[in-house]
Structure formats: C-alpha cells, structure tokens
Design an enzyme around this catalytic site. Structure first.
Site, PDB file in Angstrom:
ATOM      1  N   LYS A   1       0.832  -1.198   0.000  1.00 23.38           N
ATOM      2  CA  LYS A   1       0.000   0.000   0.000  1.00 23.38           C
ATOM      3  C   LYS A   1       0.872   1.255   0.000  1.00 23.38           C
ATOM      4  O   LYS A   1       0.556   2.246  -0.655  1.00 23.38           O
ATOM      5  CB  LYS A   1      -0.945  -0.029   1.206  1.00 23.38           C
ATOM      6  CG  LYS A   1      -2.039  -1.085   1.044  1.00 23.38           C
ATOM      7  CD  LYS A   1      -2.747  -1.468   2.329  1.00 23.38           C
ATOM      8  CE  LYS A   1      -3.679  -2.657   2.032  1.00 23.38           C
ATOM      9  NZ  LYS A   1      -4.341  -3.194   3.229  1.00 23.38           N
TER      10      LYS A   1
ATOM     11  N   GLN B   1      -5.200  -2.198   9.206  1.00 22.23           N
ATOM     12  CA  GLN B   1      -4.973  -3.504   8.586  1.00 22.23           C
ATOM     13  C   GLN B   1      -5.570  -4.607   9.459  1.00 22.23           C
ATOM     14  O   GLN B   1      -5.342  -4.642  10.668  1.00 22.23           O
ATOM     15  CB  GLN B   1      -3.458  -3.720   8.379  1.00 22.23           C
ATOM     16  CG  GLN B   1      -3.105  -4.974   7.612  1.00 22.23           C
ATOM     17  CD  GLN B   1      -3.603  -4.976   6.172  1.00 22.23           C
ATOM     18  OE1 GLN B   1      -3.662  -3.938   5.514  1.00 22.23           O
ATOM     19  NE2 GLN B   1      -3.977  -6.135   5.679  1.00 22.23           N
TER      20      GLN B   1
ATOM     21  N   ASP C   1     -11.647   1.692   3.303  1.00 13.93           N
ATOM     22  CA  ASP C   1     -11.939   0.265   3.109  1.00 13.93           C
ATOM     23  C   ASP C   1     -13.415   0.014   2.767  1.00 13.93           C
ATOM     24  O   ASP C   1     -13.754  -1.045   2.241  1.00 13.93           O
ATOM     25  CB  ASP C   1     -11.636  -0.501   4.408  1.00 13.93           C
ATOM     26  CG  ASP C   1     -10.263  -1.157   4.411  1.00 13.93           C
ATOM     27  OD1 ASP C   1      -9.815  -1.580   3.335  1.00 13.93           O
ATOM     28  OD2 ASP C   1      -9.661  -1.266   5.496  1.00 13.93           O
TER      29      ASP C   1
HETATM   30  N1  GUN Z   1      -6.924  -7.623   5.512  1.00 14.21           N
HETATM   31  C1  GUN Z   1      -7.164  -8.368   4.416  1.00 14.21           C
HETATM   32  N2  GUN Z   1      -7.783  -7.646   3.475  1.00 14.21           N
HETATM   33  C2  GUN Z   1      -7.956  -6.417   3.991  1.00 14.21           C
HETATM   34  C3  GUN Z   1      -8.533  -5.217   3.488  1.00 14.21           C
HETATM   35  O1  GUN Z   1      -9.056  -5.136   2.371  1.00 14.21           O
HETATM   36  N3  GUN Z   1      -8.488  -4.155   4.331  1.00 14.21           N
HETATM   37  C4  GUN Z   1      -7.966  -4.218   5.563  1.00 14.21           C
HETATM   38  N4  GUN Z   1      -7.979  -3.130   6.312  1.00 14.21           N
HETATM   39  N5  GUN Z   1      -7.425  -5.307   6.056  1.00 14.21           N
HETATM   40  C5  GUN Z   1      -7.415  -6.397   5.273  1.00 14.21           C
END
Ligand code: GUN
Length: 283
Positions: A51, A95, A118
C-alpha cells in the site's frame, strides 16, 4: 485467457497519478492515507508495504503507523480518534486481522465514515446495500474492474460466489447483483458445492483455502476470479483458492495468483483514497 491484474492495476495507478499531479495546484495538497498496522503478522506487513509503494507511485502521501500487538483497545481507539480529528488525514485504514483481545467491529466503527477507505464502516455497508453513494470495498471493486476490463458481460449471467465474508463475498455478490447477474453465495457448509459451482458462468472464489476449487468443480467456458492469497505449505510460494493447473484449461478467463486480484485491491484503495480526498476538498 489470463486476466492480468498486474497490468490493469498499473494502468489504473498511472491514470490516478495523472489526476493527483494536478492536486497541489488545485487544492493545495495531495491526498493523505494513514495505514495502521498492529502487530507483526508477516502477511499484513507485506500488504502494508504494498500500500505504501502504490501510494508512492500514485503520488499520495502515505503514513504507516505501526503499533505492537500488545496495544490496548483503548489506545488504538484513541489513535483513531486523533486521526479522525486530523484535517490533514483523508483516509484511514486499519490492517486486519487485529489481535484477539481487540474488538474488530468497535475499531471499524470508530473510523470516521468519511475517512473509511476500506468501505467497512456500517454506514458505508448500509449505503452499498441501499444503492446510495458510498465507498465500495477495495477487493470487490477490483474484481468488477477486472471483469469489465476483460469484456465479461455480467448482465443475466449466473454468478457463483464461494465465501461469504464481509470484506469480499457479501459485497461482491451485491455488486454483481446490481449489474444484473443471478447470484448464488455459497460457503464451507454448502451441500453439493461442486454441483453449485458447476452452474457458474462467473465464479468468484474467496474462501481462504489453498487450491480449494478444482477442475471438476468448473464447467467449460467459466470466467474464474481467484481472490485467495495463501502460502503453499510445501513450496512456500503464494497460491490461490483455485487450483490453477486443473481449472485454467477449462476456464474462458482466469485470474492468476499472484498478479490477479491482489494488485487490483491496492489500486482500488488508491482510488478510494482519492475519492475521500475529493469529497472533502470539494465540499
Ligand atoms: N486484511 C485483508 N484484506 C484487507 C482489506 O481489504 N483491508 C484491511 N484493512 N485489512 C485487510
């Protein structure tokens, strides 16, 4: 045909970068995404690095805040409250998964819905299901972008989604329904699962088990989207929820792992961050 999420995400990020480059003059700054990483899960560390790297490519400011897995829920909520109040922060991503002593729902609900890149906040989930403007979760959005890019017609098709998570299965089912597919959502307790998956013209697999879907479960000509990111226990390499070797020869199009849905998720996160930024600065 292999649908490359790597190529499409690069294209998307290049388009976003072109947009962002004009922002300092137009709005006085670039979008700012803050990623909160709790603990030291290696997979989460990899995703968070991805990211940060994508942010750099697109020209978005990225701050990654790492906290030990021992952080209390109270302290994590206090950190999010600070970020919510910070005018210079446009997007907040915590996350997942979080350590067991932290209530994930509480944390998600504490993020300001306007900064929820998200699309996991209840207000965004409700808006999605009520067809109101919202932030669409990154992975489902990336899947739709892949299908559109591959020229797959969704309208009227039988789509089968394997997996019913809040992050992927449920929202992608809704997005497919909105595009007029006939959607079946199945899961680990579905009886005669192979019978159901063989009905699919579009098959989305997000069940989190290595090579779960095999060739015998797929009809010829199916479009197969593999959302899985698993570690092969023997080789240590990444593998999907779809057994590529036996499924690819039957599929009309298929996404690889790595290089399929994963990079699209990140590109869509960049898109969501820009959208949150624009909603704020254009108010
Ligand atoms: N963990 C696995 N996929 C995701 C996601 O799309 N967003 C977040 N915040 N955590 C994750």
């Amino acid at each position: 045909m292999i649908i490359s999420g790597k190529d499409l995400s690069a294209q998307l990020k290049a388009e976003l970068a072109q947009q962002v480059v004009a922002f300092p003059q137009k709005y006085g700054r670039v979008p700012h995404l803050v990623v909160v990483l709790v603990g030291e899960d290696p997979a989460s560390q990899t995703y968070v690095r991805g990211k940060a790297k994508a942010s750099q490519v697109v020209g978005i400011k990225n701050t990654t805040i790492a906290r030990p897995s021992s952080i209390s829920q109270e302290d994590l909520l206090a950190l999010i409250a600070e970020l919510n109040a910070d005018e210079g922060v446009d997007g907040i991503l915590v996350q997942l998964p979080l350590p067991a002593h932290i209530d994930e729902s509480k944390v998600i609900e504490s993020i300001a819905k306007e900064k929820d890149v998200d699309g996991f906040h209840p207000a965004n989930v409700a808006a999605l299901w009520m067809k109101q403007p919202c932030t669409v979760p990154c992975t489902p959005l990336g899947i739709i972008r892949l299908l559109e890019h591959a020229g797959v017609e969704i309208k009227g098709k039988r789509a089968v989604v394997v997996g019913r998570s809040q992050i992927v299965g449920l929202p992608v089912a809704k997005l497919l329904l909105d595009r007029h597919a006939t959607v079946t959502v199945c899961h680990s307790r579905t009886e005669n699962l192979p019978e159901v998956t063989r009905q699919a013209e579009i098959l989305v697999v997000a069940i989190g088990r290595s090579r779960f879907v095999t060739g015998d479960m797929v009809s010829p000509g199916t479009v197969v989207i593999d959302v899985g990111i698993n570690r092969d226990e023997v080789t240590g390499k990444l593998c999907g929820d779809v057994d590529f070797e036996s499924v690819a020869p039957k599929a009309s199009c298929i996404t690889p792992v790595p290089g399929g849905v994963g990079p699209m998720t990140i590109a869509c996160l960049m898109e969501n961050t820009i959208s949150c930024f624009l909603r704020k600065v254009q108010k």
